[in-house]
Design an enzyme around this catalytic site. Structure first.
Site, PDB file in Angstrom:
ATOM      1  N   HIS A 241      40.336  34.590  38.773  1.00 25.78           N
ATOM      2  CA  HIS A 241      40.959  34.488  37.450  1.00 25.78           C
ATOM      3  C   HIS A 241      41.274  33.023  37.208  1.00 25.78           C
ATOM      4  O   HIS A 241      41.799  32.343  38.091  1.00 25.78           O
ATOM      5  CB  HIS A 241      42.237  35.329  37.397  1.00 25.78           C
ATOM      6  CG  HIS A 241      42.707  35.578  35.992  1.00 25.78           C
ATOM      7  ND1 HIS A 241      43.288  34.593  35.224  1.00 25.78           N
ATOM      8  CD2 HIS A 241      42.669  36.681  35.212  1.00 25.78           C
ATOM      9  CE1 HIS A 241      43.588  35.095  34.035  1.00 25.78           C
ATOM     10  NE2 HIS A 241      43.219  36.359  33.990  1.00 25.78           N
ATOM     11  N   HIS A 351      40.885  37.462  42.075  1.00 29.35           N
ATOM     12  CA  HIS A 351      41.484  38.438  41.157  1.00 29.35           C
ATOM     13  C   HIS A 351      40.839  39.809  41.220  1.00 29.35           C
ATOM     14  O   HIS A 351      41.527  40.822  41.219  1.00 29.35           O
ATOM     15  CB  HIS A 351      41.363  37.865  39.744  1.00 29.35           C
ATOM     16  CG  HIS A 351      41.979  38.701  38.668  1.00 29.35           C
ATOM     17  ND1 HIS A 351      43.337  38.963  38.624  1.00 29.35           N
ATOM     18  CD2 HIS A 351      41.432  39.324  37.594  1.00 29.35           C
ATOM     19  CE1 HIS A 351      43.596  39.711  37.572  1.00 29.35           C
ATOM     20  NE2 HIS A 351      42.465  39.976  36.931  1.00 29.35           N
ATOM     21  N   ARG A 386      32.863  40.295  35.739  1.00 32.53           N
ATOM     22  CA  ARG A 386      33.431  41.359  34.896  1.00 32.53           C
ATOM     23  C   ARG A 386      33.992  40.788  33.597  1.00 32.53           C
ATOM     24  O   ARG A 386      34.674  39.770  33.583  1.00 32.53           O
ATOM     25  CB  ARG A 386      34.550  42.074  35.659  1.00 32.53           C
ATOM     26  CG  ARG A 386      35.295  43.086  34.817  1.00 32.53           C
ATOM     27  CD  ARG A 386      36.272  43.888  35.628  1.00 32.53           C
ATOM     28  NE  ARG A 386      37.336  43.098  36.189  1.00 32.53           N
ATOM     29  CZ  ARG A 386      38.418  42.692  35.528  1.00 32.53           C
ATOM     30  NH1 ARG A 386      38.558  42.957  34.230  1.00 32.53           N
ATOM     31  NH2 ARG A 386      39.352  42.000  36.147  1.00 32.53           N
TER      32      ARG A 386
HETATM   33  C1  SIN Z   1      44.506  39.368  32.358  1.00 31.64           C
HETATM   34  O1  SIN Z   1      45.464  39.830  31.757  1.00 31.64           O
HETATM   35  O2  SIN Z   1      44.075  38.229  32.178  1.00 31.64           O
HETATM   36  C2  SIN Z   1      43.808  40.203  33.368  1.00 31.64           C
HETATM   37  C3  SIN Z   1      42.921  41.123  32.685  1.00 31.64           C
HETATM   38  C4  SIN Z   1      41.720  41.417  33.515  1.00 31.64           C
HETATM   39  O3  SIN Z   1      41.676  41.123  34.702  1.00 31.64           O
HETATM   40  O4  SIN Z   1      40.755  41.909  32.949  1.00 31.64           O
END
Ligand code: SIN
Length: 542
Positions: A241, A351, A386
């Site tokens: 992330h 993440h 993803r």
């Molecule tokens: C986020 O809120 O950025 C996480 C959402 C995700 O991992 O798709």
């Protein structure tokens, strides 16, 4: 060592109580007794921590088609299209069902009859992300599923919960999974005979030193499936992330992509809005692109050289950020930061695992009697990267589909279900400290050697270090004792090995997997999924 002769049986064991596991358990309870195993208290899962929302096409066929194209586009040439079609087509019905069960998504004017509010996140062509309590969507989905499952448990006792319990192994007889080994909070290990096992045990963010995932995310389900001989797929694709909070000594708290959906900029320490140099979609470029851009701007080869990168919302007007993002605002306030007035230091963190236990479109693994869904599984739905907020939807859709397949395939208990006496395990203080030290070493090594930017030399260094760690773990295992942390350490080592082997074998860059030494995408040789069985990696076109 204390032993008892108690041996359990239940129809179905679901490992994991996140969105996929709970959705499946609700379905399975219509046909049999379900034991839901969860490592901590009910509700502690990756699902609970999901902030931004759940992506779903709520505006008819055109929106479904666009959601499909966005999913396929983000996946960088590797999305298994039939899986993505199911995700976007069945998603709206699954979300409607969840709303019927009490999930309260945010609506206009806080009116329960008002229109659902939708936000935008990276690589989505339109706003389609539903959210709850601003930035606590996963917690609301988890709450509503737990409440619904508990209601079923109360009314016809078909669902039992084993909290503070982990799955430590699968028993395979004649190519079929017939039992699962469980370890409870008292360190008692027992074997449960089953008609089928569903692994919905989530990902393995804890394989890296920097992760947004909770402590429970140690890849146990993936490891026990691999150990039992099931195939894994796409293990090289670990999503980082882009924006976890970067403060010394503070966990990598997730700063939702929805912040950028609501207009946040990314700036380097010269104040430059650097995404202009990386992608036309700027801060809303696909997640892998943004994460690598931040890594390049922020991380020097030597940690002492590292430069700060910031999320900047100071220019955003027209929304009250403390109302739109209450959880994030509260957390930042405890560290003296505010979205309205401060630059927020960020860095990428592990993440979400795109790879996992290989399944068909209905959660069937390559072992009979064993199913997987959600982050633990790999249907190919996410390809190499993803799309934001597709993971909660994946859990709902494929959790329900896996339960359907379990019921359709069910051939009852195996005649030869293996039994074993319950055993109390334990580990001394010195061995426990050694396990913690080995886990820390593994996490730092994986971050350094198989993180955002990889190459052959570093991957080989990672494999060499993992070999030493695995040897030390084997010595601890061999004394016949054990503990939850030792099982977790073994699981992390197993998952780390799969990531390293697959990352070394994929000599191209695609999605979340970037090789400095093979920096281009190579469709001729690698528009294929990596498949691993018993430590051997091969590539297959699906
Ligand atoms: C986020 O809120 O950025 C996480 C959402 C995700 O991992 O798709």
């Amino acid at each position: 060592m204390v032993q008892s002769s108690q041996v359990d049986r239940t129809d179905f064991v679901v490992v994991g109580a996140g969105v996929a596991g709970l959705r499946a358990a609700i379905e399975l309870a219509s046909q049999g007794e379900v034991l839901v195993v969860t490592k901590e208290s009910l509700g502690e899962s990756n699902t609970h921590y999901a902030q931004g929302g759940i992506a779903v096409a709520t505006e008819g066929r055109e929106d479904v088609a666009l959601h499909l194209e966005d999913t396929v586009g983000a996946g960088d040439g590797l999305v298994f299209r039939p899986a993505a079609e199911l995700l976007v087509q069945e998603g709206p019905g699954r979300v409607a069902e969840l709303i019927d069960w009490g999930a309260a998504f945010d609506r206009e004017n806080h009116n329960p009859q008002g229109e659902l509010l939708r936000t935008r996140e990276a690589a989505h062509s339109r706003p389609r992300i539903l959210h709850a309590n601003g930035d606590a969507t996963g917690a609301e989905i988890s709450r509503s599923l737990v409440a619904h499952a508990r209601e079923i448990a109360r009314s016809h006792c078909r669902i039992r919960f084993a909290e503070w319990t982990m799955a430590t192994g699968l028993v395979v007889e004649g190519g079929r999974v017939v039992a699962v080994d469980l370890l409870d909070a008292q360190n008692v290990s027992r074997r449960v005979g089953v008609r089928a096992v569903l692994l919905a045990s989530g990902g393995a963010g804890q394989v890296y030193s920097d992760t947004t995932n909770p402590a429970v995310a140690t890849g146990d389900g993936i490891a026990i499936a691999a150990q039992a001989g099931a195939e894994l797929a796409d293990m090289e694709f670990y999503q980082f992330h882009p924006t976890a909070l970067s403060l010394p000594g503070v966990p990598r708290f997730l700063l939702s992509e929805a912040l950028r959906g609501e207009g946040a900029y990314l700036r380097n320490d010269c104040g430059e809005r650097f995404m202009e140099r990386y992608h036309a979609q700027l801060e809303l470029a696909p997640r892998d692109v943004v994460a690598r851009a931040i890594a390049r701007e922020g991380m020097g080869a030597n940690p002492a050289d590292s430069r700060l990168v910031y999320l900047d919302m100071r220019h955003v007007t027209g929304i009250d950020l403390t109302v739109r993002f209450p959880g994030i605002s509260r957390f930042l306030a405890t560290h003296g930061l505010s979205l309205q007035t401060d630059l927020i230091p960020v860095r990428p963190a592990a993440h979400y695992m795109m790879g996992g236990i290989r399944t068909d479109l209905d959660g069937r693994t390559t072992l009979q009697g064993l199913y997987a869904a959600g982050e633990a599984a790999c249907t190919g739905v996410h390809g190499a990267n993803r799309l934001a907020s597709n993971s909660l939807l994946e859990g709902l859709v494929f959790g329900a589909r896996a339960a359907g397949a379990i019921l359709a395939d069910d051939s009852g208990f195996s005649q030869t279900a293996a039994t074993a006496a319950a055993t109390v395990l334990g580990l001394g203080d010195e061995e426990t400290s050694l396990v913690e030290a080995l886990i820390g070493r593994l996490q730092r090594s994986m971050w350094a050697h198989a993180g955002l930017l990889r190459e052959e030399t570093t991957l080989r260094q990672g494999i060499a270090e993992l070999t030493e760690i695995a040897l030390a773990l084997r010595q601890l295992n061999e004394n016949g004792r054990g503990s939850r942390r030792l099982f977790e350490a073994n699981a992390l080592a197993s998952v780390a090995g799969s990531i390293l082997r697959a990352a070394l074998a994929r000599t191209e860059s695609r999605g979340a997997h970037f090789r400095n030494d093979f920096s281009r995408r190579d469709d001729v040789h690698f528009q294929k999924h990596s498949v691993e069985r018993n430590g051997e990696v091969r590539f297959e076109a699906w």
